[in-house]
Write a protein that holds these residues in place. Sequence first.
Motif, PDB file in Angstrom:
ATOM      1  N   THR A  37       0.828  -1.213   0.000  1.00  0.00           N
ATOM      2  CA  THR A  37       0.000   0.000   0.000  1.00  0.00           C
ATOM      3  C   THR A  37       0.856   1.255   0.000  1.00  0.00           C
ATOM      4  OG1 THR A  37      -1.722  -1.192   1.207  1.00  0.00           O
ATOM      5  CG2 THR A  37      -1.850   1.206   1.222  1.00  0.00           C
ATOM      6  N   TRP A  40       2.353   1.675  -3.496  1.00  0.00           N
ATOM      7  CA  TRP A  40       1.331   2.118  -4.445  1.00  0.00           C
ATOM      8  C   TRP A  40       1.004   3.599  -4.234  1.00  0.00           C
ATOM      9  CZ3 TRP A  40      -3.813   3.662  -3.597  1.00  0.00           C
ATOM     10  CH2 TRP A  40      -4.578   3.791  -4.751  1.00  0.00           C
ATOM     11  N   LEU A  41       0.859   4.021  -2.976  1.00  0.00           N
ATOM     12  CA  LEU A  41       0.567   5.426  -2.683  1.00  0.00           C
ATOM     13  C   LEU A  41       1.700   6.340  -3.135  1.00  0.00           C
ATOM     14  CD1 LEU A  41      -1.100   5.192   0.838  1.00  0.00           C
ATOM     15  CD2 LEU A  41      -2.179   5.854  -1.316  1.00  0.00           C
ATOM     16  N   HIS A  42       2.934   5.888  -2.971  1.00  0.00           N
ATOM     17  CA  HIS A  42       4.085   6.691  -3.405  1.00  0.00           C
ATOM     18  C   HIS A  42       4.080   6.855  -4.923  1.00  0.00           C
ATOM     19  CE1 HIS A  42       7.948   8.491  -3.673  1.00  0.00           C
ATOM     20  NE2 HIS A  42       8.559   7.415  -4.124  1.00  0.00           N
ATOM     21  N   LYS A  43       3.784   5.778  -5.630  1.00  0.00           N
ATOM     22  CA  LYS A  43       3.736   5.854  -7.091  1.00  0.00           C
ATOM     23  C   LYS A  43       2.588   6.758  -7.551  1.00  0.00           C
ATOM     24  CE  LYS A  43       3.832   3.103 -11.219  1.00  0.00           C
ATOM     25  NZ  LYS A  43       4.276   1.882 -11.797  1.00  0.00           N
ATOM     26  N   MET A  44       1.439   6.657  -6.918  1.00  0.00           N
ATOM     27  CA  MET A  44       0.308   7.513  -7.273  1.00  0.00           C
ATOM     28  C   MET A  44       0.627   8.978  -6.977  1.00  0.00           C
ATOM     29  SD  MET A  44      -1.861   5.687  -8.702  1.00  0.00           S
ATOM     30  CE  MET A  44      -3.216   6.808  -8.815  1.00  0.00           C
ATOM     31  N   GLU A  45       1.308   9.243  -5.879  1.00  0.00           N
ATOM     32  CA  GLU A  45       1.667  10.617  -5.536  1.00  0.00           C
ATOM     33  C   GLU A  45       2.621  11.199  -6.577  1.00  0.00           C
ATOM     34  OE1 GLU A  45       3.769  13.172  -1.949  1.00  0.00           O
ATOM     35  OE2 GLU A  45       3.578  11.012  -1.770  1.00  0.00           O
ATOM     36  N   GLU A  46       3.568  10.378  -7.046  1.00  0.00           N
ATOM     37  CA  GLU A  46       4.490  10.840  -8.094  1.00  0.00           C
ATOM     38  C   GLU A  46       3.726  11.225  -9.351  1.00  0.00           C
ATOM     39  OE1 GLU A  46       7.474   8.012  -9.103  1.00  0.00           O
ATOM     40  OE2 GLU A  46       8.643   8.377  -7.301  1.00  0.00           O
ATOM     41  N   ASN A  47       2.782  10.381  -9.763  1.00  0.00           N
ATOM     42  CA  ASN A  47       2.042  10.642 -10.994  1.00  0.00           C
ATOM     43  C   ASN A  47       1.078  11.816 -10.852  1.00  0.00           C
ATOM     44  OD1 ASN A  47       3.309   8.579 -12.339  1.00  0.00           O
ATOM     45  ND2 ASN A  47       1.718   7.091 -11.911  1.00  0.00           N
ATOM     46  N   VAL A  48       0.431  11.932  -9.733  1.00  0.00           N
ATOM     47  CA  VAL A  48      -0.573  12.972  -9.559  1.00  0.00           C
ATOM     48  C   VAL A  48       0.071  14.319  -9.233  1.00  0.00           C
ATOM     49  CG1 VAL A  48      -2.514  13.696  -8.119  1.00  0.00           C
ATOM     50  CG2 VAL A  48      -2.373  11.349  -8.936  1.00  0.00           C
ATOM     51  N   ASN A  50       3.205  15.312  -9.833  1.00  0.00           N
ATOM     52  CA  ASN A  50       4.273  15.745 -10.727  1.00  0.00           C
ATOM     53  C   ASN A  50       3.713  16.732 -11.748  1.00  0.00           C
ATOM     54  OD1 ASN A  50       6.421  16.046 -12.438  1.00  0.00           O
ATOM     55  ND2 ASN A  50       6.751  13.870 -12.768  1.00  0.00           N
ATOM     56  N   GLU A  53       3.893  15.731 -15.526  1.00  0.00           N
ATOM     57  CA  GLU A  53       2.870  14.791 -15.992  1.00  0.00           C
ATOM     58  C   GLU A  53       1.552  15.509 -16.264  1.00  0.00           C
ATOM     59  OE1 GLU A  53       2.900  11.408 -16.587  1.00  0.00           O
ATOM     60  OE2 GLU A  53       5.062  11.418 -16.278  1.00  0.00           O
TER      61      GLU A  53
END
Length: 151
Positions: A37, A40-48, A50, A53
């Motif tokens: 979890t 996943w949250l770290h990856k979502m934070e990077e995408n959202v 950034n 992006e």
Amino acid sequence: MRFNFLLKENKESGYTLIEGILQLSVLMMFSQIFAITVGWLHKMEENVANPTEIEWYLFLQDVETYLNNVEAIMIQSEELGIRFRKNGEEFDIELYENLIRKQKNRLGHEQMLLNVKSILTTLEGNSLNFGVEFMNGIKKEHTFYVTFHSE
């Protein structure tokens, strides 16, 4: 009388090995779920979060609206970008200093994408490939499908 306490039956149950194994397995299961979890949250934070992006997807959406029902399109050789004609007017989407701008009839200056180092555009039939390298080294590429105006 002294040995009386030794003869009493012990009615307290102890902590068994099986109970320890069960509790340890439950702890390990929850720790794996927690680790997945957090990743996943770290990856979502990077995408959202950034801005590169977000700006890239907004740029794609903006360009997509312009490439429907065009009369003609060409790759610019002098200025890096594209020129297309739509509704009797010419539009340029090109690299200008460190941004991609849009011009209408070679007038004005509407910023579309900031912090751009270089762009590469190719046109094959109805497919327009648009590649961008940002100042921070991130590279993005997208292929648009161009629809032409039919009379």
